[in-house]
Design a protein around this motif. Structure first.
Motif, mmCIF file in Angstrom:
data_model
loop_
_atom_site.group_PDB
_atom_site.id
_atom_site.type_symbol
_atom_site.label_atom_id
_atom_site.label_comp_id
_atom_site.label_asym_id
_atom_site.label_seq_id
_atom_site.Cartn_x
_atom_site.Cartn_y
_atom_site.Cartn_z
ATOM 1 N N LEU A 160 -1.700 -10.094 -14.918
ATOM 2 C CA LEU A 160 -1.452 -11.172 -15.581
ATOM 3 C C LEU A 160 -1.165 -12.371 -14.663
ATOM 4 C CD1 LEU A 160 0.516 -9.437 -18.469
ATOM 5 C CD2 LEU A 160 -1.792 -9.917 -18.382
ATOM 6 N N GLY A 161 -1.499 -12.387 -13.548
ATOM 7 C CA GLY A 161 -1.512 -13.471 -12.595
ATOM 8 C C GLY A 161 -0.451 -13.982 -12.105
ATOM 9 N N GLY A 162 0.411 -12.751 -11.700
ATOM 10 C CA GLY A 162 1.844 -12.918 -10.811
ATOM 11 C C GLY A 162 1.385 -12.642 -9.252
ATOM 12 N N THR A 163 2.330 -12.591 -8.662
ATOM 13 C CA THR A 163 2.030 -12.209 -7.304
ATOM 14 C C THR A 163 3.372 -11.319 -6.633
ATOM 15 O OG1 THR A 163 3.660 -14.235 -6.538
ATOM 16 C CG2 THR A 163 1.101 -14.566 -6.552
ATOM 17 N N LEU A 164 3.121 -10.858 -5.475
ATOM 18 C CA LEU A 164 3.953 -9.906 -5.017
ATOM 19 C C LEU A 164 4.656 -10.265 -3.875
ATOM 20 C CD1 LEU A 164 2.196 -6.660 -5.667
ATOM 21 C CD2 LEU A 164 3.966 -7.601 -7.147
ATOM 22 N N LEU A 165 5.980 -10.194 -3.552
ATOM 23 C CA LEU A 165 6.602 -10.106 -2.102
ATOM 24 C C LEU A 165 6.108 -9.045 -1.293
ATOM 25 C CD1 LEU A 165 10.281 -10.976 -3.102
ATOM 26 C CD2 LEU A 165 8.443 -12.744 -2.033
ATOM 27 N N GLN A 166 5.554 -9.070 -0.260
ATOM 28 C CA GLN A 166 4.706 -8.043 0.481
ATOM 29 C C GLN A 166 5.886 -7.214 1.278
ATOM 30 O OE1 GLN A 166 0.866 -8.427 1.986
ATOM 31 N NE2 GLN A 166 0.848 -10.421 1.211
ATOM 32 N N HIS A 167 7.051 -7.392 1.537
ATOM 33 C CA HIS A 167 7.993 -6.537 2.202
ATOM 34 C C HIS A 167 9.355 -7.107 1.796
ATOM 35 C CE1 HIS A 167 8.856 -3.325 5.188
ATOM 36 N NE2 HIS A 167 9.737 -4.277 5.712
ATOM 37 N N LEU A 168 10.125 -5.956 1.608
ATOM 38 C CA LEU A 168 11.648 -6.159 1.392
ATOM 39 C C LEU A 168 12.180 -5.719 2.440
ATOM 40 C CD1 LEU A 168 11.967 -4.647 -2.259
ATOM 41 C CD2 LEU A 168 11.925 -7.304 -1.692
ATOM 42 N N PRO A 169 13.470 -5.933 2.780
ATOM 43 C CA PRO A 169 14.352 -5.631 3.991
ATOM 44 C C PRO A 169 14.242 -4.155 4.032
ATOM 45 C CG PRO A 169 15.625 -7.422 2.705
ATOM 46 C CD PRO A 169 14.351 -7.178 1.922
ATOM 47 N N ASP A 170 13.972 -3.718 5.257
ATOM 48 C CA ASP A 170 13.879 -2.378 5.564
ATOM 49 C C ASP A 170 14.937 -1.687 5.140
ATOM 50 O OD1 ASP A 170 11.380 -2.860 6.838
ATOM 51 O OD2 ASP A 170 12.184 -2.906 8.919
ATOM 52 N N GLN B 82 13.720 1.534 -0.222
ATOM 53 C CA GLN B 82 13.122 2.842 0.183
ATOM 54 C C GLN B 82 13.330 3.275 1.680
ATOM 55 O OE1 GLN B 82 8.730 2.374 0.161
ATOM 56 N NE2 GLN B 82 8.800 1.639 2.324
ATOM 57 N N LYS B 83 13.508 4.472 1.786
ATOM 58 C CA LYS B 83 13.755 5.018 3.345
ATOM 59 C C LYS B 83 12.831 5.831 3.705
ATOM 60 C CE LYS B 83 18.790 4.643 2.870
ATOM 61 N NZ LYS B 83 20.375 5.376 2.814
ATOM 62 N N LEU B 84 12.240 5.692 4.982
ATOM 63 C CA LEU B 84 11.384 6.390 5.438
ATOM 64 C C LEU B 84 11.785 7.501 6.216
ATOM 65 C CD1 LEU B 84 8.837 3.534 6.574
ATOM 66 C CD2 LEU B 84 8.914 4.902 4.486
ATOM 67 N N PRO B 85 11.159 8.829 6.282
ATOM 68 C CA PRO B 85 9.797 9.110 5.375
ATOM 69 C C PRO B 85 10.403 9.458 4.007
ATOM 70 C CG PRO B 85 10.062 10.896 6.998
ATOM 71 C CD PRO B 85 11.294 9.925 7.155
ATOM 72 N N ALA B 86 9.885 8.949 2.812
ATOM 73 C CA ALA B 86 9.657 9.660 1.701
ATOM 74 C C ALA B 86 11.123 9.855 1.315
ATOM 75 C CB ALA B 86 8.906 10.929 1.788
ATOM 76 N N GLN B 87 12.243 9.120 1.164
ATOM 77 C CA GLN B 87 13.499 9.207 0.642
ATOM 78 C C GLN B 87 13.694 8.156 -0.325
ATOM 79 O OE1 GLN B 87 16.797 9.909 3.712
ATOM 80 N NE2 GLN B 87 15.180 10.048 5.066
ATOM 81 N N PHE B 88 13.840 8.439 -1.427
ATOM 82 C CA PHE B 88 14.367 7.617 -2.468
ATOM 83 C C PHE B 88 15.790 6.709 -2.094
ATOM 84 C CE2 PHE B 88 11.433 10.397 -5.025
ATOM 85 C CZ PHE B 88 10.923 9.525 -5.626
ATOM 86 N N VAL B 89 15.746 5.512 -2.587
ATOM 87 C CA VAL B 89 17.001 4.736 -2.683
ATOM 88 C C VAL B 89 17.651 4.929 -4.170
ATOM 89 C CG1 VAL B 89 18.191 2.631 -2.351
ATOM 90 C CG2 VAL B 89 16.420 3.533 -0.643
ATOM 91 N N ARG B 90 18.824 5.473 -4.166
ATOM 92 C CA ARG B 90 19.483 5.249 -5.497
ATOM 93 C C ARG B 90 20.385 3.975 -5.511
ATOM 94 N NH1 ARG B 90 18.389 8.473 -9.885
ATOM 95 N NH2 ARG B 90 20.532 8.773 -10.461
#
Length: 236
Positions: free
Chosen positions: A127-137, A141-149
């Protein structure tokens, strides 16, 4: 429409295309986490997997009562006119093209729609928006494959607040986020850091995008139940 069980609307779920292993096989596969399938089924729908393909979206949507745009890899930044950040994942053109077609057609039809994580980002971009490509590490999310609550607050009067209440603790796994809003979209949830955590397009019976992963919580099916309730109405 004839179904084995007319009480269960058909809900399409978009899928990944990736290398996978099972038994003694290692092949390219179309797949989706079982949590999506279970959430749709337990909420009262019949899940239908929609792998990326070069055509047939209109025919498929003719048969469906609702659509879930599943999470997954980063969208190609070229879709919103940006160069790729070094931390952005490689493009998945087939999936981007397929889901873009499904999304646009679903919105045109006013088909009940739930976008999860990547699905919400796709809604914004299409719909014409853009994205921030990287949030603070480690922030979302936590790597590898850990959700942040973390806790999100819903906008007063939003459909999301009607379903979930004024706030909720959710499971996130994303390193990108909404930057410029797409046309006709309203942010309806935010995290404590101000990150947009949900979007709703104007003028649709039921169309939501959430940045978190509601399919991972088997004890809270409210978003999927709301999708199914509107899909039942649409299928009559």
């Amino acid at each position: 429409m004839t179904r084995a069980d007319p009480r269960r609307p058909l809900i399409g779920i978009t899928t990944y295309q990736d290398d996978a292993a099972w038994s003694g096989w290692h092949q390219r596969a179309s797949l989706v986490p079982q949590t999506y399938v279970d959430a749709v089924f337990r909420a009262g729908g019949t899940p239908v997997l929609l792998p990326p393909q070069p055509g047939g979206a209109e025919h498929l949507l003719d048969a469906l009562d609702g659509l879930v745009l599943a999470g997954g890899p980063d969208l190609d930044p070229a879709r919103y006119g940006a160069a790729a950040d070094p931390r952005t994942g490689p493009p998945h053109h087939a999936r981007d093209d397929w889901e873009s077609t499904l999304l646009r057609s679903a919105l045109t039809r006013d088909l009940p729609l739930l976008g999860v994580c990547r699905g919400m980002q796709l809604l914004n971009v299409e719909l014409g928006g853009t994205l921030l490509q990287h949030l603070p590490d480690g922030s979302h999310q936590k790597l590898p494959a850990q959700f942040v609550r973390h806790r999100v607050e819903m906008a007063d009067g939003s459909r999301l607040a009607t379903v979930l209440g004024p706030d909720a603790e959710v499971s996130c796994y994303h390193h990108q986020a909404v930057d410029r809003l797409g046309s006709g979209l309203r942010p309806t949830a935010r995290g404590a850091d101000g990150t947009v955590e949900a979007l709703e397009p104007d003028g649709h019976r039921f169309a939501l995008g959430v940045q978190w992963h509601p399919e991972t919580d088997p004890d809270d099916l409210r978003l999927f139940q709301a999708l199914i309730a509107h899909a039942l109405t649409a299928s009559r």
